[in-house]
Design an enzyme around this catalytic site. Sequence first.
Site, PDB file in Angstrom:
ATOM      1  N   GLU A   1      11.817  52.785   2.421  1.00  0.00           N
ATOM      2  CA  GLU A   1      11.477  52.079   1.461  1.00  0.00           C
ATOM      3  C   GLU A   1      10.715  53.145   0.858  1.00  0.00           C
ATOM      4  OE1 GLU A   1      10.918  48.749   0.216  1.00  0.00           O
ATOM      5  OE2 GLU A   1      13.529  47.827   1.389  1.00  0.00           O
TER       6      GLU A   1
ATOM      7  N   HIS B   1       9.784  50.763  -6.747  1.00  0.00           N
ATOM      8  CA  HIS B   1      10.118  50.973  -5.275  1.00  0.00           C
ATOM      9  C   HIS B   1      11.519  51.105  -4.835  1.00  0.00           C
ATOM     10  CE1 HIS B   1      10.875  46.398  -4.453  1.00  0.00           C
ATOM     11  NE2 HIS B   1      11.574  46.566  -3.463  1.00  0.00           N
TER      12      HIS B   1
ATOM     13  N   HIS C   1      15.173  50.808  -2.542  1.00  0.00           N
ATOM     14  CA  HIS C   1      16.341  49.801  -1.923  1.00  0.00           C
ATOM     15  C   HIS C   1      16.889  51.341  -1.214  1.00  0.00           C
ATOM     16  CE1 HIS C   1      16.065  45.560  -3.618  1.00  0.00           C
ATOM     17  NE2 HIS C   1      14.751  46.162  -2.897  1.00  0.00           N
TER      18      HIS C   1
ATOM     19  N   ASP D   1      11.293  40.631  -1.541  1.00  0.00           N
ATOM     20  CA  ASP D   1      10.083  41.238  -3.128  1.00  0.00           C
ATOM     21  C   ASP D   1       9.737  39.533  -3.999  1.00  0.00           C
ATOM     22  OD1 ASP D   1      10.729  43.575  -2.566  1.00  0.00           O
ATOM     23  OD2 ASP D   1      13.772  43.677  -3.951  1.00  0.00           O
TER      24      ASP D   1
HETATM   25 ZN   LIG Z   1      12.734  45.385  -2.404  1.00  0.00          ZN
END
Ligand SMILES: [Zn+2]
Length: 128
Positions: free
Chosen positions: A23, A78, A80, A91
């Site tokens: 990530e 961010h 995935h 999250d």
């Molecule tokens: Zn996430």
Amino acid sequence: MLCISKDLLASTWRHLRAEFPGEGVGLWAGCWGLVTQVHPLPNVHPKPHQSYEADPVELLRTLQGLEAAGLELLAIYHSHPTGPARPSPTDTSKAYWRVPYVIFALESSEVRAYRLPEGEEVGIEIRQ
Ligand SMILES: [Zn+2]
């Protein structure tokens, strides 16, 4: 509502695709909802394929730089690497910033923003 140019959005995608299969994480900054800067940050989470944690030293340095430049933190983004552009339970439980969280789903090339922990979606306007 967040506004970002096609070019800055593309540069965010480039950063996050380069982090694959981990990530990636970073900040969008600017003013009045218009993103003018993309700041990639190192993901220092011990399991970067499953989660993210921005390097705290880089994060602090970046925030200080924004303040000095008179810019605002507009969003945390961010990726995935697999799965949808929706906030994971992690999250939501680790959401302590009051700015929107932008999630990039690499498989579907989808990007969405949310206020967390509420889960309310925030619009993203893409400009030329
Ligand atoms: Zn996430």
